[in-house]
Motif scaffolding. Structure first.
Motif, PDB file in Angstrom:
ATOM      1  N   ALA A  44       0.838  -1.212   0.000  1.00 55.43           N
ATOM      2  CA  ALA A  44       0.000   0.000   0.000  1.00 55.43           C
ATOM      3  C   ALA A  44       0.866   1.253   0.000  1.00 55.43           C
ATOM      4  N   ILE A  45       1.969   1.225   0.724  1.00 56.81           N
ATOM      5  CA  ILE A  45       2.885   2.368   0.729  1.00 56.81           C
ATOM      6  C   ILE A  45       3.459   2.587  -0.666  1.00 56.81           C
ATOM      7  N   ARG A  46       3.883   1.517  -1.310  1.00 60.54           N
ATOM      8  CA  ARG A  46       4.448   1.649  -2.662  1.00 60.54           C
ATOM      9  C   ARG A  46       3.405   2.143  -3.661  1.00 60.54           C
ATOM     10  N   ARG A  47       2.173   1.679  -3.538  1.00 68.95           N
ATOM     11  CA  ARG A  47       1.117   2.055  -4.494  1.00 68.95           C
ATOM     12  C   ARG A  47       0.601   3.472  -4.295  1.00 68.95           C
ATOM     13  N   THR A  48       0.467   3.893  -3.033  1.00 71.00           N
ATOM     14  CA  THR A  48      -0.194   5.170  -2.776  1.00 71.00           C
ATOM     15  C   THR A  48       0.756   6.330  -2.516  1.00 71.00           C
ATOM     16  N   GLY A  49       1.999   6.051  -2.111  1.00 65.85           N
ATOM     17  CA  GLY A  49       2.950   7.129  -1.839  1.00 65.85           C
ATOM     18  C   GLY A  49       2.474   8.100  -0.774  1.00 65.85           C
ATOM     19  N   PRO A  50       2.090   7.602   0.405  1.00 65.94           N
ATOM     20  CA  PRO A  50       1.536   8.488   1.426  1.00 65.94           C
ATOM     21  C   PRO A  50       2.602   9.419   2.020  1.00 65.94           C
ATOM     22  N   ASN A  51       2.147  10.545   2.557  1.00 63.69           N
ATOM     23  CA  ASN A  51       3.092  11.407   3.264  1.00 63.69           C
ATOM     24  C   ASN A  51       3.223  10.978   4.722  1.00 63.69           C
ATOM     25  N   THR A  69      10.623  -1.688  10.630  1.00 64.10           N
ATOM     26  CA  THR A  69      11.900  -1.342  10.004  1.00 64.10           C
ATOM     27  C   THR A  69      12.002  -1.910   8.590  1.00 64.10           C
ATOM     28  N   ALA A  70      11.190  -2.904   8.263  1.00 62.17           N
ATOM     29  CA  ALA A  70      11.216  -3.502   6.930  1.00 62.17           C
ATOM     30  C   ALA A  70      10.268  -2.799   5.951  1.00 62.17           C
ATOM     31  N   LEU A  71       9.558  -1.774   6.409  1.00 64.93           N
ATOM     32  CA  LEU A  71       8.675  -1.053   5.492  1.00 64.93           C
ATOM     33  C   LEU A  71       9.514  -0.336   4.448  1.00 64.93           C
ATOM     34  N   PRO A  72       9.013  -0.216   3.228  1.00 61.58           N
ATOM     35  CA  PRO A  72       9.823   0.352   2.152  1.00 61.58           C
ATOM     36  C   PRO A  72      10.066   1.846   2.335  1.00 61.58           C
ATOM     37  N   ALA A  73      11.203   2.276   1.845  1.00 60.29           N
ATOM     38  CA  ALA A  73      11.489   3.706   1.798  1.00 60.29           C
ATOM     39  C   ALA A  73      10.696   4.289   0.628  1.00 60.29           C
ATOM     40  N   ALA A  74      10.490   5.576   0.658  1.00 53.69           N
ATOM     41  CA  ALA A  74       9.737   6.233  -0.409  1.00 53.69           C
ATOM     42  C   ALA A  74      10.350   7.601  -0.674  1.00 53.69           C
ATOM     43  N   ARG A  75      10.117   8.106  -1.864  1.00 55.48           N
ATOM     44  CA  ARG A  75      10.552   9.455  -2.229  1.00 55.48           C
ATOM     45  C   ARG A  75       9.334  10.249  -2.622  1.00 55.48           C
ATOM     46  N   PRO A  76       8.988  11.319  -1.962  1.00 57.54           N
ATOM     47  CA  PRO A  76       9.618  11.801  -0.737  1.00 57.54           C
ATOM     48  C   PRO A  76       9.321  10.864   0.422  1.00 57.54           C
ATOM     49  N   VAL A 106      -4.336  13.592  15.808  1.00 57.83           N
ATOM     50  CA  VAL A 106      -4.939  14.510  14.832  1.00 57.83           C
ATOM     51  C   VAL A 106      -4.016  15.693  14.584  1.00 57.83           C
ATOM     52  N   THR A 107      -3.446  16.239  15.633  1.00 59.62           N
ATOM     53  CA  THR A 107      -2.521  17.366  15.478  1.00 59.62           C
ATOM     54  C   THR A 107      -1.326  16.982  14.618  1.00 59.62           C
ATOM     55  N   GLN A 108      -0.725  15.837  14.920  1.00 61.90           N
ATOM     56  CA  GLN A 108       0.431  15.381  14.136  1.00 61.90           C
ATOM     57  C   GLN A 108       0.055  15.106  12.685  1.00 61.90           C
ATOM     58  N   LEU A 109      -1.076  14.492  12.471  1.00 63.33           N
ATOM     59  CA  LEU A 109      -1.471  14.098  11.121  1.00 63.33           C
ATOM     60  C   LEU A 109      -1.964  15.270  10.274  1.00 63.33           C
ATOM     61  N   THR A 110      -2.358  16.353  10.900  1.00 61.64           N
ATOM     62  CA  THR A 110      -2.832  17.514  10.150  1.00 61.64           C
ATOM     63  C   THR A 110      -1.771  18.596  10.043  1.00 61.64           C
ATOM     64  N   SER A 111      -0.633  18.408  10.696  1.00 57.96           N
ATOM     65  CA  SER A 111       0.428  19.403  10.623  1.00 57.96           C
ATOM     66  C   SER A 111       1.293  19.152   9.395  1.00 57.96           C
ATOM     67  N   PRO A 112       1.881  20.201   8.840  1.00 53.74           N
ATOM     68  CA  PRO A 112       2.755  20.015   7.675  1.00 53.74           C
ATOM     69  C   PRO A 112       3.991  19.194   8.062  1.00 53.74           C
ATOM     70  N   LEU A 113       4.553  18.549   7.072  1.00 57.54           N
ATOM     71  CA  LEU A 113       5.744  17.732   7.319  1.00 57.54           C
ATOM     72  C   LEU A 113       6.907  18.557   7.772  1.00 57.54           C
TER      73      LEU A 113
END
Length: 113
Positions: A44-51, A69-76, A106-113
């Protein structure tokens, strides 16, 4: 963003409550639900590219800090947030930000990266 429960975690109500709170804040999220196997979350991470990826764990049995720790890295790169009492303070996944309450999530998920 992706919201999921840790592998074998059946307590999914907190993830759905977080989804509802995010919807009230005008934020869309893809919910994968309970007992998400690591390969499914990785795909799902590879397909959707979530922030952001949020993983819930209710119990110590499901809050194993090793599997994320085995979850894939993504760009960005995405943020990894973990919530729930299953993630013991001394057993946090590497590079994860713990959230302790619904309002903090909610605060963390709605704040900018």
């Amino acid at each position: 963003m992706l919201l999921a429960c840790a592998p074998e975690e059946q307590h999914s109500l907190p993830v759905h409550a977080l989804t509802a709170a995010l919807a009230e804040a005008g934020v869309d999220a893809l919910v994968l639900g309970a007992r998400v196997p690591p390969p499914a979350l990785a795909a799902a991470i590879r397909r959707t590219g979530p922030n952001t990826v949020f993983v819930w764990s209710q119990t110590a049995d499901t809050g194993d800090p090793a599997w994320p720790t085995a979850l894939p890295a993504a760009r960005p790169p995405y943020r990894l947030l973990v919530g729930g009492p299953g993630w013991a303070r001394d057993r946090q996944p590497a590079h994860a930000t713990p959230v302790m309450t619904l309002s903090e999530a909610v605060t963390q998920l709605t704040s900018p990266l």
